[in-house]
Design a protein around this motif. Structure first.
Motif, PDB file in Angstrom:
ATOM      1  N   GLY A 388      -4.584  10.854  11.962  1.00 35.81           N
ATOM      2  CA  GLY A 388      -5.746  11.710  11.847  1.00 35.81           C
ATOM      3  C   GLY A 388      -6.094  12.401  13.159  1.00 35.81           C
ATOM      4  N   ARG A 389      -6.726  13.546  13.022  1.00 38.98           N
ATOM      5  CA  ARG A 389      -7.193  14.294  14.194  1.00 38.98           C
ATOM      6  C   ARG A 389      -8.385  15.158  13.782  1.00 38.98           C
ATOM      7  NH1 ARG A 389      -5.502  19.722  14.176  1.00 38.98           N
ATOM      8  NH2 ARG A 389      -3.946  20.202  12.558  1.00 38.98           N
ATOM      9  N   ALA A 390      -9.228  15.449  14.745  1.00 45.42           N
ATOM     10  CA  ALA A 390     -10.340  16.367  14.509  1.00 45.42           C
ATOM     11  C   ALA A 390      -9.852  17.794  14.690  1.00 45.42           C
ATOM     12  CB  ALA A 390     -11.473  16.072  15.475  1.00 45.42           C
ATOM     13  N   LEU A 391     -10.224  18.665  13.782  1.00 40.27           N
ATOM     14  CA  LEU A 391      -9.808  20.057  13.886  1.00 40.27           C
ATOM     15  C   LEU A 391     -10.493  20.724  15.082  1.00 40.27           C
ATOM     16  CD1 LEU A 391      -9.920  21.211  10.147  1.00 40.27           C
ATOM     17  CD2 LEU A 391      -7.965  20.342  11.473  1.00 40.27           C
ATOM     18  N   PRO A 392      -9.780  21.663  15.742  1.00 44.57           N
ATOM     19  CA  PRO A 392     -10.411  22.403  16.850  1.00 44.57           C
ATOM     20  C   PRO A 392     -11.701  23.066  16.379  1.00 44.57           C
ATOM     21  CG  PRO A 392      -8.050  22.837  16.766  1.00 44.57           C
ATOM     22  CD  PRO A 392      -8.379  22.083  15.524  1.00 44.57           C
ATOM     23  N   GLN A 393     -12.753  22.892  17.163  1.00 46.90           N
ATOM     24  CA  GLN A 393     -14.083  23.252  16.705  1.00 46.90           C
ATOM     25  C   GLN A 393     -14.497  24.646  17.160  1.00 46.90           C
ATOM     26  OE1 GLN A 393     -17.208  20.550  18.009  1.00 46.90           O
ATOM     27  NE2 GLN A 393     -17.927  20.426  15.910  1.00 46.90           N
ATOM     28  N   GLY A 450      -6.738   5.870   9.428  1.00 46.39           N
ATOM     29  CA  GLY A 450      -5.700   6.791   8.976  1.00 46.39           C
ATOM     30  C   GLY A 450      -4.638   6.177   8.088  1.00 46.39           C
ATOM     31  N   PRO A 451      -3.981   5.106   8.489  1.00 45.86           N
ATOM     32  CA  PRO A 451      -2.921   4.540   7.636  1.00 45.86           C
ATOM     33  C   PRO A 451      -3.436   4.094   6.269  1.00 45.86           C
ATOM     34  CG  PRO A 451      -2.739   3.707   9.890  1.00 45.86           C
ATOM     35  CD  PRO A 451      -4.023   4.462   9.810  1.00 45.86           C
ATOM     36  N   ARG A 452      -4.608   3.505   6.224  1.00 45.19           N
ATOM     37  CA  ARG A 452      -5.151   3.040   4.941  1.00 45.19           C
ATOM     38  C   ARG A 452      -5.536   4.219   4.050  1.00 45.19           C
ATOM     39  NH1 ARG A 452      -9.952  -0.952   5.899  1.00 45.19           N
ATOM     40  NH2 ARG A 452      -9.788  -1.017   3.596  1.00 45.19           N
ATOM     41  N   LEU A 453      -6.110   5.261   4.649  1.00 46.31           N
ATOM     42  CA  LEU A 453      -6.488   6.427   3.853  1.00 46.31           C
ATOM     43  C   LEU A 453      -5.268   7.144   3.293  1.00 46.31           C
ATOM     44  CD1 LEU A 453      -9.383   7.914   6.070  1.00 46.31           C
ATOM     45  CD2 LEU A 453      -9.595   6.521   3.997  1.00 46.31           C
ATOM     46  N   SER A 454      -4.249   7.245   4.096  1.00 46.39           N
ATOM     47  CA  SER A 454      -3.045   7.950   3.630  1.00 46.39           C
ATOM     48  C   SER A 454      -2.332   7.169   2.534  1.00 46.39           C
ATOM     49  CB  SER A 454      -2.088   8.175   4.803  1.00 46.39           C
ATOM     50  OG  SER A 454      -2.685   9.018   5.769  1.00 46.39           O
ATOM     51  N   ALA A 455      -2.487   5.852   2.546  1.00 38.87           N
ATOM     52  CA  ALA A 455      -1.829   5.036   1.525  1.00 38.87           C
ATOM     53  C   ALA A 455      -2.626   4.969   0.236  1.00 38.87           C
ATOM     54  CB  ALA A 455      -1.600   3.621   2.065  1.00 38.87           C
ATOM     55  N   ALA A 456      -3.867   5.433   0.277  1.00 36.73           N
ATOM     56  CA  ALA A 456      -4.697   5.388  -0.925  1.00 36.73           C
ATOM     57  C   ALA A 456      -4.164   6.339  -1.981  1.00 36.73           C
ATOM     58  CB  ALA A 456      -6.133   5.738  -0.574  1.00 36.73           C
ATOM     59  N   ARG A 457      -4.419   6.000  -3.249  1.00 38.99           N
ATOM     60  CA  ARG A 457      -3.876   6.804  -4.351  1.00 38.99           C
ATOM     61  C   ARG A 457      -4.815   7.904  -4.833  1.00 38.99           C
ATOM     62  NH1 ARG A 457      -2.532   1.823  -8.182  1.00 38.99           N
ATOM     63  NH2 ARG A 457      -4.575   1.247  -7.297  1.00 38.99           N
ATOM     64  N   SER A 458      -6.082   7.880  -4.400  1.00 41.93           N
ATOM     65  CA  SER A 458      -7.031   8.902  -4.854  1.00 41.93           C
ATOM     66  C   SER A 458      -8.112   9.071  -3.798  1.00 41.93           C
ATOM     67  CB  SER A 458      -7.658   8.508  -6.197  1.00 41.93           C
ATOM     68  OG  SER A 458      -8.470   7.356  -6.036  1.00 41.93           O
TER      69      SER A 458
END
Length: 488
Positions: A388-393, A450-458
């Motif tokens: 994960g990263r924060a988008l340039p603001q 990040g790793p847990r969110l990316s592994a989530a199914r929904s």
């Protein structure tokens, strides 16, 4: 009070001196403790809760002062000038303790308690010096007879006194009641009277004896306790009503969907959306946080989160105004940067000045382009391949901070499988400058997921992960989080 007294009753013996001394010491220690609590409440006079506590402390102090003075009088025994002439030779009269000021100097209770005796056979009236002071009279003025006494009372209290005296003299009932007097200087005092008939050897009423206590300050303290308690109850009722209105308004304004929401666009990818509102740690503060997702007429999707300063009905009503304006301008096709400018003008011209932070995004599923703008708000977090990263603001000040502010707009290309996290401040207990180099505590904790969110199914599962991470946090404020997942 004991039953009817007889004129020839024997003198009572004083209690053991050591036992009374121990009670006096305990009373003094307790008095010191109450004083310490009262000092702690003196610095917050504007808070009704502290005013109520202060009133209770004052009432406790009055009771303890009275108790201490009564015990002191009990320890000293009967004053020599009040010992009956026909007292038994072994009658004990305790001498005043060294260093103890006389009753007139002590003030407090002893100067507020007086005694009187009305002789029915000789019409003589005997008042103590304290009773003269209570009535604001001098011994030269003379005591008041039972016929004169009612004229000093409030008109509505005269009947009570007359009934008590009549019951005492005719039926032998003890007197126990309160009434108010108006002294010669116009001041009003509340007196508590306790008395009983004194019977002669034949069992007939020879005189009436009474003790009158000035309880004006005590009743004033009790009244202050009642008034502050009533004030607290009214404020609590008002707060509960305002909170209920704030909750109802918030529920009416925020999107009604629960669980995941999908926007099939007919393009290369669709959005899987989920959001969650997290209340403050106490649950009592309803702020102006919002989240929103809206399918626009041009096929794009509006994503927004924001927070208006303040709590209660004013914050939620202001939030409703901003969110309604945001939806209307988004439907009209206004780009995020220009939309923020109009929201700033709206808040600046509002009758109730406030500040707000906001984040507004437009996602085009056909091209995968994300256009967004912010007003003093944390940037969206983009998760791709578990990182994960924060988008340039882009630049943008808080809404309502200054008139005519301009807001920059940023572009980001999203890909299938990407995860976008939008949130308001207040997720974590300590909130720092969201535009700072290190971000705030909530951002760091979200990126670590990040790793847990990316592994989530929904998206709904992602929201559940975030809620579990921040659900036990003792937040000072409420917060919102919305997750958009781009399906392949």
């Amino acid at each position: 009070m004991p039953p009817h007294s007889f004129a020839d009753r024997p003198a009572a013996q004083p209690p053991e001196r050591g036992a009374v001394d121990a009670l006096i010491s305990q009373t003094r220690r307790l008095r010191g403790g109450v004083d310490a609590v009262r000092r702690d409440t003196a610095s917050a006079e504007d808070d009704p809760r502290f005013r109520w506590q202060r009133a209770l402390c004052d009432l406790a102090v009055h009771h303890l002062d009275d108790l201490g003075q009564q015990l002191g009088q009990l320890r000293e025994g009967l004053p020599p000038d009040l010992v009956p002439a026909d007292a038994a030779p072994d009658t004990v009269v305790s001498a005043p303790i060294a260093g103890t000021p006389p009753p007139a100097e002590r003030g407090s209770l002893l100067s507020r308690v007086g005694s009187a005796e009305w002789n029915l056979l000789t019409d003589e009236v005997d008042w103590s010096d304290e009773l003269f002071r209570i009535f604001g009279r001098t011994p030269e003025d003379g005591p008041l007879s039972l016929d004169e006494l009612p004229s000093w009372l409030f008109a509505e209290d005269q009947g009570l006194l007359t009934a008590m005296v009549t019951d005492c003299l005719v039926d032998g009932k003890p007197i126990d009641g309160e009434f108010r007097i108006v002294r010669a200087d116009g001041s009003v005092r509340t007196l508590h009277m306790m008395g009983e008939p004194v019977l002669d050897a034949d069992g007939c009423t020879a005189s009436m004896w009474a003790v009158l206590r000035d309880v004006s300050e005590l009743r004033r303290s009790q009244r202050a306790v009642r008034e502050t308690r009533d004030s607290l109850q009214r404020q609590r009722h008002i707060a509960q009503t305002e909170r209920r209105l704030a909750v109802e308004l918030q529920e009416a304004v925020l999107p009604p969907w629960r669980g995941s929401l999908r926007f099939p666009q007919g393009g290369q990818a669709s959005l899987d959306l989920a959001a969650h509102y997290l209340p403050s740690g106490t649950g009592a503060l309803i702020g102006g946080n919002w989240y929103d997702a809206l399918h626009l007429p041009d096929g794009q999707t509006l994503l927004s989160v924001g927070d208006l300063t303040g709590h209660g009905v004013s914050a939620t009503s202001g939030m409703a105004m901003l969110l309604g304006a945001l939806r209307g301008m988004a439907v009209a096709g206004v780009a995020p940067g220009a939309l923020m400018g109009w929201l700033n003008q709206l808040l600046d011209a509002s009758a109730q000045p406030a500040l707000g932070s906001a984040l507004c995004c437009r996602y085009d599923s056909r091209s995968g382009a994300l256009s967004w703008s912010q007003a003093g708000h944390s940037a969206p977090l983009l998760f791709r391949d578990g990182v994960g990263r924060a988008l340039p603001q882009p630049g943008g000040v808080l809404l309502g901070a200054t008139s005519g502010a301009s807001y920059e707009q940023a572009e980001e290309q999203l890909a299938p499988g990407d995860l976008l996290v939008l949130h308001t401040g207040g997720l974590a207990p300590s909130f720092t400058d969201p535009t700072g180099p290190d971000g705030d505590a909530a951002v760091q904790r979200l990126l670590a997921l990040g790793p847990r969110l990316s592994a989530a199914r929904s998206a709904q599962e992602c929201v559940r992960i975030v809620a579990e991470e921040f659900g036990e946090t003792d937040r000072e404020d409420d917060a919102c989080v919305m997750i958009a997942r781009i399906d392949a």
